[in-house]
Design a protein around this motif. Structure first.
Motif, PDB file in Angstrom:
ATOM      1  N   GLY A 260      15.437  25.787   2.915  1.00  0.00           N
ATOM      2  CA  GLY A 260      15.630  25.154   4.210  1.00  0.00           C
ATOM      3  C   GLY A 260      16.628  24.010   4.148  1.00  0.00           C
ATOM      4  O   GLY A 260      17.462  23.934   3.256  1.00  0.00           O
ATOM      5  N   GLY A 261      16.523  23.081   5.116  1.00  0.00           N
ATOM      6  CA  GLY A 261      17.563  22.071   5.260  1.00  0.00           C
ATOM      7  C   GLY A 261      17.169  20.661   4.921  1.00  0.00           C
ATOM      8  O   GLY A 261      17.878  19.720   5.283  1.00  0.00           O
ATOM      9  N   GLY A 262      16.049  20.444   4.247  1.00  0.00           N
ATOM     10  CA  GLY A 262      15.653  19.098   3.862  1.00  0.00           C
ATOM     11  C   GLY A 262      16.423  18.598   2.662  1.00  0.00           C
ATOM     12  O   GLY A 262      17.313  19.264   2.137  1.00  0.00           O
ATOM     13  N   ASN A 263      16.072  17.403   2.208  1.00  0.00           N
ATOM     14  CA  ASN A 263      16.712  16.822   1.032  1.00  0.00           C
ATOM     15  C   ASN A 263      16.578  17.787  -0.149  1.00  0.00           C
ATOM     16  O   ASN A 263      15.468  18.208  -0.486  1.00  0.00           O
ATOM     17  N   PRO A 264      17.675  18.162  -0.815  1.00  0.00           N
ATOM     18  CA  PRO A 264      17.584  19.131  -1.910  1.00  0.00           C
ATOM     19  C   PRO A 264      16.965  18.566  -3.173  1.00  0.00           C
ATOM     20  O   PRO A 264      16.587  19.320  -4.080  1.00  0.00           O
ATOM     21  N   GLY A 265      16.845  17.234  -3.274  1.00  0.00           N
ATOM     22  CA  GLY A 265      16.303  16.635  -4.483  1.00  0.00           C
ATOM     23  C   GLY A 265      17.217  16.856  -5.672  1.00  0.00           C
ATOM     24  O   GLY A 265      18.425  17.049  -5.535  1.00  0.00           O
ATOM     25  N   ALA A 266      16.630  16.817  -6.877  1.00  0.00           N
ATOM     26  CA  ALA A 266      17.417  17.002  -8.099  1.00  0.00           C
ATOM     27  C   ALA A 266      17.876  18.462  -8.205  1.00  0.00           C
ATOM     28  O   ALA A 266      17.207  19.374  -7.704  1.00  0.00           O
ATOM     29  N   PRO A 267      19.027  18.731  -8.831  1.00  0.00           N
ATOM     30  CA  PRO A 267      19.931  17.773  -9.491  1.00  0.00           C
ATOM     31  C   PRO A 267      20.923  17.090  -8.547  1.00  0.00           C
ATOM     32  O   PRO A 267      21.624  16.169  -8.958  1.00  0.00           O
ATOM     33  N   THR A 268      20.957  17.552  -7.273  1.00  0.00           N
ATOM     34  CA  THR A 268      21.887  16.930  -6.324  1.00  0.00           C
ATOM     35  C   THR A 268      21.593  15.444  -6.162  1.00  0.00           C
ATOM     36  O   THR A 268      22.497  14.605  -6.189  1.00  0.00           O
ATOM     37  N   ASN A 269      20.324  15.134  -5.974  1.00  0.00           N
ATOM     38  CA  ASN A 269      19.877  13.750  -5.827  1.00  0.00           C
ATOM     39  C   ASN A 269      18.813  13.453  -6.886  1.00  0.00           C
ATOM     40  O   ASN A 269      17.613  13.590  -6.626  1.00  0.00           O
ATOM     41  N   PRO A 270      19.218  13.076  -8.079  1.00  0.00           N
ATOM     42  CA  PRO A 270      18.265  12.849  -9.168  1.00  0.00           C
ATOM     43  C   PRO A 270      17.233  11.785  -8.808  1.00  0.00           C
ATOM     44  O   PRO A 270      17.549  10.781  -8.177  1.00  0.00           O
ATOM     45  N   GLY A 271      15.997  12.040  -9.194  1.00  0.00           N
ATOM     46  CA  GLY A 271      14.936  11.070  -8.967  1.00  0.00           C
ATOM     47  C   GLY A 271      14.364  11.091  -7.572  1.00  0.00           C
ATOM     48  O   GLY A 271      13.492  10.282  -7.244  1.00  0.00           O
ATOM     49  N   VAL A 272      14.833  12.018  -6.722  1.00  0.00           N
ATOM     50  CA  VAL A 272      14.365  12.117  -5.344  1.00  0.00           C
ATOM     51  C   VAL A 272      13.614  13.432  -5.163  1.00  0.00           C
ATOM     52  O   VAL A 272      14.035  14.472  -5.673  1.00  0.00           O
ATOM     53  N   SER A 273      12.508  13.384  -4.422  1.00  0.00           N
ATOM     54  CA  SER A 273      11.738  14.592  -4.180  1.00  0.00           C
ATOM     55  C   SER A 273      12.483  15.540  -3.249  1.00  0.00           C
ATOM     56  O   SER A 273      13.087  15.109  -2.252  1.00  0.00           O
ATOM     57  N   LYS A 274      12.436  16.804  -3.557  1.00  0.00           N
ATOM     58  CA  LYS A 274      12.959  17.814  -2.644  1.00  0.00           C
ATOM     59  C   LYS A 274      12.023  17.913  -1.440  1.00  0.00           C
ATOM     60  O   LYS A 274      10.801  17.922  -1.589  1.00  0.00           O
ATOM     61  N   THR A 275      12.585  17.959  -0.249  1.00  0.00           N
ATOM     62  CA  THR A 275      11.761  18.040   0.954  1.00  0.00           C
ATOM     63  C   THR A 275      11.291  19.466   1.169  1.00  0.00           C
ATOM     64  O   THR A 275      12.093  20.375   1.421  1.00  0.00           O
ATOM     65  N   THR A 276       9.979  19.652   1.046  1.00  0.00           N
ATOM     66  CA  THR A 276       9.364  20.959   1.314  1.00  0.00           C
ATOM     67  C   THR A 276       8.201  20.789   2.279  1.00  0.00           C
ATOM     68  O   THR A 276       7.169  21.424   2.153  1.00  0.00           O
ATOM     69  N   GLY A 277       8.391  19.901   3.248  1.00  0.00           N
ATOM     70  CA  GLY A 277       7.340  19.585   4.209  1.00  0.00           C
ATOM     71  C   GLY A 277       7.244  18.084   4.382  1.00  0.00           C
ATOM     72  O   GLY A 277       8.096  17.336   3.905  1.00  0.00           O
ATOM     73  N   CYS A 278       6.208  17.630   5.081  1.00  0.00           N
ATOM     74  CA  CYS A 278       6.004  16.198   5.301  1.00  0.00           C
ATOM     75  C   CYS A 278       4.740  15.729   4.609  1.00  0.00           C
ATOM     76  O   CYS A 278       3.765  16.484   4.479  1.00  0.00           O
ATOM     77  N   HIS A 279       4.764  14.463   4.166  1.00  0.00           N
ATOM     78  CA  HIS A 279       3.563  13.875   3.589  1.00  0.00           C
ATOM     79  C   HIS A 279       2.688  13.249   4.653  1.00  0.00           C
ATOM     80  O   HIS A 279       1.466  13.380   4.618  1.00  0.00           O
ATOM     81  N   ASP A 280       3.285  12.544   5.597  1.00  0.00           N
ATOM     82  CA  ASP A 280       2.495  11.845   6.610  1.00  0.00           C
ATOM     83  C   ASP A 280       3.342  11.617   7.854  1.00  0.00           C
ATOM     84  O   ASP A 280       4.562  11.455   7.768  1.00  0.00           O
ATOM     85  N   ILE A 281       2.670  11.599   8.997  1.00  0.00           N
ATOM     86  CA  ILE A 281       3.319  11.341  10.279  1.00  0.00           C
ATOM     87  C   ILE A 281       2.525  10.278  11.007  1.00  0.00           C
ATOM     88  O   ILE A 281       1.289  10.300  11.013  1.00  0.00           O
ATOM     89  N   THR A 282       3.222   9.328  11.608  1.00  0.00           N
ATOM     90  CA  THR A 282       2.600   8.329  12.463  1.00  0.00           C
ATOM     91  C   THR A 282       3.138   8.496  13.876  1.00  0.00           C
ATOM     92  O   THR A 282       4.357   8.599  14.066  1.00  0.00           O
ATOM     93  N   VAL A 283       2.233   8.542  14.842  1.00  0.00           N
ATOM     94  CA  VAL A 283       2.649   8.678  16.237  1.00  0.00           C
ATOM     95  C   VAL A 283       2.376   7.383  16.985  1.00  0.00           C
ATOM     96  O   VAL A 283       1.453   6.639  16.660  1.00  0.00           O
ATOM     97  N   LEU A 284       3.204   7.122  17.992  1.00  0.00           N
ATOM     98  CA  LEU A 284       3.042   5.992  18.887  1.00  0.00           C
ATOM     99  C   LEU A 284       3.016   6.572  20.307  1.00  0.00           C
ATOM    100  O   LEU A 284       4.036   6.623  20.991  1.00  0.00           O
ATOM    101  N   PRO A 285       1.846   7.060  20.742  1.00  0.00           N
ATOM    102  CA  PRO A 285       1.773   7.805  22.015  1.00  0.00           C
ATOM    103  C   PRO A 285       2.292   7.033  23.219  1.00  0.00           C
ATOM    104  O   PRO A 285       2.868   7.629  24.141  1.00  0.00           O
ATOM    105  N   SER A 286       2.108   5.700  23.235  1.00  0.00           N
ATOM    106  CA  SER A 286       2.556   4.918  24.391  1.00  0.00           C
ATOM    107  C   SER A 286       4.066   4.956  24.559  1.00  0.00           C
ATOM    108  O   SER A 286       4.585   4.710  25.655  1.00  0.00           O
TER     109      SER A 286
END
Length: 507
Positions: A260-286
């Motif tokens: 998909g199109g998230g952050n590719p992580g290593a080796p393109t961006n060493p030390g960064v997690s590859k994006t394969t989904g979300c860890h947490d979401i915060t909503v502000l309904p107002s």
């Protein structure tokens, strides 16, 4: 920190570190038979600390640079009221939600309901044993949503660990009726792709929408296939939760290829997690807004239609952020604090070697209007109280302290303790108070300390991974106005408008 007196202990900033008593609980079974805690869902054994590092930490304790084993230290403006040790649920303590006089505390083995009408003497009302981990918890009305992010043999509370390679394995959300606090009832379950690491609710009058964050797909997992660049949206009818179902899986990071199109992580961006989904979401309904912490990406999106979230802006930090973990809006939605779970919550990262920027919070201003809004980085904030080499320390879950005209926050840092800090000036955040315990042990890296620390109706409630529930009181002219604010319900990932009469009362 120079204005804070610290009980007995002089804190180490430039050191060479490298790397109420037993309440009887009513044990409730949420299935047809008693389940047993599953050690397979607990944290893995941690690495040993070298003898040289241990000697250095013992010297730091002797000199008062760090607190001793299990020693409690805090700033003068933070008072420790009480600790409630774990009861029947012996697993890892996790998240907390609040409703009226009750706190709902997650645990890898289930969840506990506390009566907090007297913050100095919380009482355990019930414990629900339903192993699965990690058990992020949200509440709305008579419903409690519990996240299961470990592959189980089935969706019951008698399930056992079972490989995700087995098609019949189950992960997702469990729904409980909590109208009777002494006898919660398990009423429904919804399986979601890759399980439910965390959940965030968008409550409405007739339905509760649940945004399910999960990640870590593999081709060998029938129910967790790559790419996994989105979130599951579950619709829970309040009057018929048994009819809850997944209504959509919006792709937040569209792109070509198997990842998909998230952050590719290593080796393109060493030390960064590859994006394969979300860890947490915060909503502000107002404000019809949401912020997503998605492994290698931070996002701002619109939830005007909660069934059809739309991305407004996306940012990356491929220099200092390893794993985008959680997000918090300031009051008024002019800023977002993103946290970095450097080391995956399993490493000693609050030390001189790692430094002040890696594993820190990232503070972003929201500039512009409407769909043209952008996230603009302003600064990092990380606690400067260095920890022992055996202490897992990581930026974790926190919430706003509601004071008009100021941006104040309380935040958990695992064994870094509880931090009270001010980011009113986005470019110059500063800690104004803290509470922490010394290391659990010195010979091995251990996971302990506060998982979640939230401000609710005048007090801070902190769910310590190993020690149980702590209640703190802040006495500071900067935070005292918050004591007048009263909420009927708080899920930290569903942020209220504290100064809107529909959400809070300024008494």
């Amino acid at each position: 920190m120079s204005l804070l007196h610290i009980n007995r202990v002089r804190r180490r900033r430039l050191g060479a570190a490298t790397a109420a008593a037993g309440l009887l609980a009513t044990l409730l079974t949420a299935g047809p038979a008693l389940a047993s805690p599953d050690p397979g869902d607990g944290p893995t054994q941690k690495a040993k600390v070298s003898s040289g590092q241990q000697a250095e930490d013992r010297s730091a304790i002797t000199s008062g640079e760090i607190p001793g084993v299990d020693e409690i230290v805090h700033s003068d403006n933070v008072e420790h009221l009480v600790n409630i040790p774990k009861g029947a649920l012996k697993g890892t303590n996790t998240d907390i939600s609040f409703q009226g006089k009750y706190a709902y505390a997650g645990n890898y083995d289930g969840f506990t309901i506390y009566d907090i009408s007297d913050p100095k003497a919380p009482k355990t009302v019930s414990e629900v044993l339903c192993p699965g981990g990690q058990h992020d918890v949200s509440v709305s009305g008579d419903l409690l949503i519990l996240s299961t992010d470990s592959s189980r043999s089935d969706n019951s509370c008698n399930s056992t660990s079972q490989s995700a390679t087995v098609k019949e394995s189950w992960e997702g959300i469990k729904i409980f009726d909590i109208s009777d606090k002494r006898n919660p009832k398990y009423v429904a379950a919804v399986e979601t792709a890759c399980g439910s690491h965390t959940n965030t609710i968008v409550p409405e009058r007739r339905n509760v929408y649940v945004y399910v964050s999960s990640y870590g797909p593999q081709a060998a997992y029938p129910d967790c296939q790559p790419p996994h660049d989105g979130i599951s949206i579950v619709k829970v009818p309040r009057k018929a939760p048994e009819n809850s179902r997944v209504i959509d899986f919006p792709v937040l990071f569209p792109g070509e290829g198997p990842d998909g199109g998230g952050n590719p992580g290593a080796p393109t961006n060493p030390g960064v997690s590859k994006t394969t989904g979300c860890h947490d979401i915060t909503v502000l309904p107002s404000k019809d807004l949401a912020a997503g912490a998605c492994m290698g990406d931070g996002i701002l999106f619109s939830i005007k239609n909660p069934e059809r979230p739309e991305i407004i802006d996306r940012v990356q930090d491929n220099v200092n952020f390893a794993f985008w973990h959680s997000a918090t809006f300031n009051q008024g939605a002019k800023k977002i604090v993103f946290t970095d779970e450097l080391g995956g919550g399993g490493s000693a990262t609050c030390n001189a070697e790692v430094g002040p920027n890696r594993g820190a919070n990232g503070i972003y201003d929201i500039v512009g209007k409407g769909d043209q809004r952008k996230l603009v980085f302003r600064s990092y904030f990380k606690i400067d109280r260095h920890q022992a080499d055996s202490e897992v320390c990581v930026a974790h879950n926190g919430s706003l302290i509601p004071v008009k005209g100021r941006d104040l926050m309380v935040q958990a840092w695992y064994q870094g303790g509880v931090s009270v800090w001010d980011f009113t000036d986005s470019s110059k955040p500063q800690e104004i108070g803290f509470f922490e315990r010394g290391p659990v042990r010195l010979d091995r890296v251990t996971t302990a300390g506060p998982w979640s620390s939230y401000y609710y109706n005048g007090h801070v409630y902190s769910n310590d991974i190993a020690k149980g529930l702590d209640v703190l009181k802040i006495n500071d002219k900067r935070t005292n106005p918050a004591k007048r604010i009263r909420l009927d319900e708080l899920n930290a990932q569903t942020q209220p408008d504290y100064f809107d009469d529909d959400h809070g009362r300024d008494d």
